[in-house]
Design an enzyme around this catalytic site. Structure first.
Site, PDB file in Angstrom:
ATOM      1  N   ASP A   1      46.905   0.301  -6.290  1.00  0.00           N
ATOM      2  CA  ASP A   1      48.360   0.349  -6.342  1.00  0.00           C
ATOM      3  C   ASP A   1      48.993   0.746  -5.156  1.00  0.00           C
ATOM      4  O   ASP A   1      48.580   2.065  -4.602  1.00  0.00           O
ATOM      5  CB  ASP A   1      48.853   1.529  -7.238  1.00  0.00           C
ATOM      6  CG  ASP A   1      50.392   1.538  -7.751  1.00  0.00           C
ATOM      7  OD1 ASP A   1      51.059   0.975  -6.847  1.00  0.00           O
ATOM      8  OD2 ASP A   1      50.527   1.886  -8.909  1.00  0.00           O
TER       9      ASP A   1
ATOM     10  N   ARG B   1      52.158   1.251  -4.359  1.00  0.00           N
ATOM     11  CA  ARG B   1      53.614   1.578  -4.214  1.00  0.00           C
ATOM     12  C   ARG B   1      53.689   2.834  -3.814  1.00  0.00           C
ATOM     13  O   ARG B   1      52.825   3.535  -3.700  1.00  0.00           O
ATOM     14  CB  ARG B   1      54.285   1.413  -5.888  1.00  0.00           C
ATOM     15  CG  ARG B   1      54.183   0.111  -6.358  1.00  0.00           C
ATOM     16  CD  ARG B   1      54.576   0.169  -7.857  1.00  0.00           C
ATOM     17  NE  ARG B   1      53.528   0.695  -8.658  1.00  0.00           N
ATOM     18  CZ  ARG B   1      53.753   0.770  -9.899  1.00  0.00           C
ATOM     19  NH1 ARG B   1      54.722   0.524 -10.714  1.00  0.00           N
ATOM     20  NH2 ARG B   1      52.832   1.153 -10.643  1.00  0.00           N
TER      21      ARG B   1
END
EC number: 3.5.4.25
Length: 363
Positions: free
Chosen positions: A295, A297
């Site tokens: 991930d 983000r």
């Protein structure tokens, strides 16, 4: 007084240059190097770099190095020595896993063990932030400043790249306007623009939620395929609509629509991951083969927007405990996790199971 670019603006120029295939110059503690993103590199520019002399090095992340069986002596990355006669196709095959199964033998690859990897690390960070494949061709040079001036190239310091990555961008409000929606007629959209020239993010405010009580909130990462096209490979579209409907039913809430497509790797790389999933890899394995983390983000963005809007306590609509931890670490009190279990199909059952097993989602 100077009208010249700020540090943030120089870094954004560097990102834009890499996307166009233009080299940038990186400097650190007296050392300097030219760096260019492999994804945007063409044969003519590769030939120009070879004429300059010196040893070309391909910087790739440790995840991509593991797939290629290359030794990552620097821990988070590997510095692969590029043979003098290696064609552009060889570099692209190392950067892009699309044909890994068709042509699995790409080595043996020699990697650097000695010397500092700071210039290479900064090149990879810039490529990632430009939403390109994390693979950069790096060529050491003697005088980076003179080279940049003579050739009109963007010059950035490694420390500035690292600081920008660690600190994140400041988010500035641009405009807000009323927007009646299916979920509620009492809707308002707020637009926030980062000061580093990156993409804008949006806050959809439902009703008039009080700032002195916990607000029902969701951090929703943009998903073009799910939100717009109704993709059955994920649960994003149903989650978006269900969250807005619940806020509309309660009469108040705030949904942040964050432009971090594909868990932060961008739409093009998400499509590459989808292609790898069609070859049999799960969503996490696909990201790793591309050279990304599970991930990518930046949850600090959502926390900053909520704080800027005056919210300090939230009831978070999520199945992802990592969001709760990241928001708490960035100054928000998550008083409740509100489950959001919708949108499972036969097409995304394996994807959801992988998120539960490998990413800790509560499904």
């Amino acid at each position: 007084m100077t009208l010249g670019p700020s540090t943030v603006e120089w870094i954004n120029r560097a990102r834009a240059d890499l996307r166009m295939g233009v080299p940038v110059v990186l400097v650190q503690d007296g050392a300097a190097a030219i760096a260019v993103a492999v994804e945007a590199l063409d044969a003519a520019r590769l030939a120009q770099l070879r004429v300059m002399g010196g040893e070309l090095v391909l910087a790739i992340t440790a995840h991509r190095a593991a797939t290629l069986k290359a030794r990552a002596y620097d821990g988070d990355l590997a510095r692969v020595l590029v043979p003098q006669d290696a064609p552009l196709a060889w570099l692209r095959n190392l950067a892009d896993p699309a044909d890994d199964l068709a042509a699995p033998l790409k080595g043996p690859l020699r990697t650097q063990r000695e010397g500092d990897a700071g210039l290479h690390r900064a090149a990879l960070l810039l490529a990632k932030s430009a939403q390109l494949l994390p693979a950069a061709l790096v060529l050491p040079v003697a005088d980076g400043a003179a080279l940049a001036t003579a050739n009109g190239l963007t010059l950035v310091r490694v420390t500035d790249v690292l600081d920008a990555h660690d600190q994140g961008a400041a988010l500035l409000p641009v405009v807000s306007a009323r927007l009646p929606m299916e979920a509620t007629e009492a809707g308002r959209v707020h637009v926030f623009r980062p000061d580093d020239g990156g993409v804008e993010h949006y806050a959809i405010e439902i009703g008039q939620p009080p700032r002195d009580r916990p607000v029902l909130a969701r951090l929703h990462s943009a998903c073009f395929t799910g939100d717009v096209l109704g993709s059955l490979k994920c649960d994003c579209g149903p989650q978006l609509r269900a969250a807005l409907a619940q806020m509309g039913a309660e009469g108040a809430g705030v949904l942040l629509y964050l432009n971090q497509e594909g868990r932060g790797i961008g739409l093009a790389n998400k499509m590459r991951a989808y292609s790898l999933q069609d070859q049999g890899f799960d969503t996490v394995e696909a990201n790793h083969r591309l050279g990304f983390e599970d991930d990518e983000r930046d949850f600090r963005i959502g926390a900053a927007i909520l704080r800027r809007m005056g919210f300090t306590q939230i009831r978070l609509l999520t199945n992802n405990p990592a969001k709760m931890r990241m928001l708490a670490a960035n100054g928000l009190e998550v008083v409740e996790r509100v489950p959001l279990k919708v949108g499972e199909t036969r097409h995304n059952a394996h994807y959801l199971a992988t998120k539960a097993a490998k990413s800790g989602h509560l499904l």
